[in-house]
Design a protein around this motif. Structure first.
Motif, PDB file in Angstrom:
ATOM      1  N   LEU A   1      13.241  41.070  31.568  1.00 48.92           N
ATOM      2  CA  LEU A   1      12.075  42.156  30.726  1.00 48.92           C
ATOM      3  C   LEU A   1      12.170  40.455  29.070  1.00 48.92           C
ATOM      4  CD1 LEU A   1      11.311  44.098  29.508  1.00 48.92           C
ATOM      5  CD2 LEU A   1      13.701  44.986  28.671  1.00 48.92           C
ATOM      6  N   TYR A   2      13.802  39.764  28.913  1.00 49.98           N
ATOM      7  CA  TYR A   2      13.314  38.970  28.027  1.00 49.98           C
ATOM      8  C   TYR A   2      12.531  38.111  27.946  1.00 49.98           C
ATOM      9  CZ  TYR A   2      14.562  35.452  24.471  1.00 49.98           C
ATOM     10  OH  TYR A   2      14.902  34.461  23.613  1.00 49.98           O
ATOM     11  N   CYS A   3      12.325  37.482  29.628  1.00 52.60           N
ATOM     12  CA  CYS A   3      11.488  36.552  29.471  1.00 52.60           C
ATOM     13  C   CYS A   3       9.965  36.800  29.172  1.00 52.60           C
ATOM     14  CB  CYS A   3      11.736  35.809  31.476  1.00 52.60           C
ATOM     15  SG  CYS A   3      13.224  34.896  30.844  1.00 52.60           S
ATOM     16  N   GLU A   4       9.960  38.113  30.569  1.00 51.40           N
ATOM     17  CA  GLU A   4       8.338  38.527  30.158  1.00 51.40           C
ATOM     18  C   GLU A   4       8.547  38.929  28.590  1.00 51.40           C
ATOM     19  OE1 GLU A   4       8.656  42.060  32.720  1.00 51.40           O
ATOM     20  OE2 GLU A   4       8.733  40.818  34.559  1.00 51.40           O
ATOM     21  N   GLU A   5       9.028  39.248  27.577  1.00 51.49           N
ATOM     22  CA  GLU A   5       8.269  39.654  26.456  1.00 51.49           C
ATOM     23  C   GLU A   5       7.592  37.767  25.284  1.00 51.49           C
ATOM     24  OE1 GLU A   5      11.829  41.951  24.692  1.00 51.49           O
ATOM     25  OE2 GLU A   5      11.081  43.940  25.660  1.00 51.49           O
ATOM     26  N   HIS A   6       8.409  37.026  26.116  1.00 51.61           N
ATOM     27  CA  HIS A   6       8.472  35.711  25.341  1.00 51.61           C
ATOM     28  C   HIS A   6       8.185  34.467  26.341  1.00 51.61           C
ATOM     29  CE1 HIS A   6      11.947  38.460  22.759  1.00 51.61           C
ATOM     30  NE2 HIS A   6      11.199  37.514  22.455  1.00 51.61           N
ATOM     31  N   ALA A   7       7.033  35.295  27.118  1.00 51.68           N
ATOM     32  CA  ALA A   7       6.456  34.302  27.425  1.00 51.68           C
ATOM     33  C   ALA A   7       5.328  33.700  27.055  1.00 51.68           C
ATOM     34  CB  ALA A   7       6.127  34.338  29.462  1.00 51.68           C
ATOM     35  N   LYS A   8       5.043  34.099  26.471  1.00 53.17           N
ATOM     36  CA  LYS A   8       3.547  34.022  25.571  1.00 53.17           C
ATOM     37  C   LYS A   8       3.300  32.833  24.301  1.00 53.17           C
ATOM     38  CE  LYS A   8       0.662  37.854  26.453  1.00 53.17           C
ATOM     39  NZ  LYS A   8       0.458  39.609  26.264  1.00 53.17           N
ATOM     40  N   LYS A   9       5.288  33.556  24.095  1.00 47.45           N
ATOM     41  CA  LYS A   9       5.427  31.930  23.004  1.00 47.45           C
ATOM     42  C   LYS A   9       5.828  30.831  23.674  1.00 47.45           C
ATOM     43  CE  LYS A   9       6.446  35.840  20.039  1.00 47.45           C
ATOM     44  NZ  LYS A   9       7.692  36.823  19.066  1.00 47.45           N
ATOM     45  N   ASP A  10       6.164  30.968  24.813  1.00 44.43           N
ATOM     46  CA  ASP A  10       7.014  29.912  25.989  1.00 44.43           C
ATOM     47  C   ASP A  10       5.960  28.864  26.023  1.00 44.43           C
ATOM     48  OD1 ASP A  10       8.162  27.925  27.254  1.00 44.43           O
ATOM     49  OD2 ASP A  10       9.095  29.106  28.443  1.00 44.43           O
ATOM     50  N   PRO A  11       5.862  27.445  24.764  1.00 40.99           N
ATOM     51  CA  PRO A  11       4.678  26.554  25.693  1.00 40.99           C
ATOM     52  C   PRO A  11       5.118  25.551  26.811  1.00 40.99           C
ATOM     53  CG  PRO A  11       6.374  24.966  24.055  1.00 40.99           C
ATOM     54  CD  PRO A  11       6.994  27.470  24.027  1.00 40.99           C
ATOM     55  N   LEU A  12       6.046  25.655  27.417  1.00 38.44           N
ATOM     56  CA  LEU A  12       6.624  24.993  28.333  1.00 38.44           C
ATOM     57  C   LEU A  12       5.229  25.713  29.897  1.00 38.44           C
ATOM     58  CD1 LEU A  12       9.916  24.422  28.905  1.00 38.44           C
ATOM     59  CD2 LEU A  12       7.917  22.750  29.052  1.00 38.44           C
ATOM     60  N   LEU A  13       5.519  27.331  29.467  1.00 41.97           N
ATOM     61  CA  LEU A  13       4.364  28.680  30.328  1.00 41.97           C
ATOM     62  C   LEU A  13       2.918  28.177  29.897  1.00 41.97           C
ATOM     63  CD1 LEU A  13       6.863  31.120  31.003  1.00 41.97           C
ATOM     64  CD2 LEU A  13       5.822  29.441  32.585  1.00 41.97           C
TER      65      LEU A  13
END
Length: 73
Positions: A42-54
């Motif tokens: 859940l944490y990863c899904e919520e913060h995926a848009k802010k992750d520069p690697l993704l």
């Protein structure tokens, strides 16, 4: 005889440290792996848009982008 006494004293001190460490570890609150993994997903899904690697870094904001091209002769 004093060597045997020193060895016994060291063993007792080591066992006491081990017991103290085990008590500390036993007092730690634990959660189930299924709950921890669900929270992590859940944490990863919520913060995926802010992750520069993704998402990548826009070229205009990338501080590591080469300023000029390199031309080999």
């Amino acid at each position: 005889m004093s060597g045997k006494t020193a060895s016994t004293t060291n063993n007792i001190a080591q066992v006491r440290r081990t017991v103290q460490q085990l008590r500390i570890e036993a007092s730690i609150e634990r959660i189930k792996v299924s709950k921890a993994s669900a929270d992590l997903m859940l944490y990863c899904e919520e913060h995926a848009k802010k992750d520069p690697l993704l998402m990548g870094i826009p070229a205009s904001e990338n501080p590591f982008k080469d300023k000029k091209t390199c031309i080999l002769l």
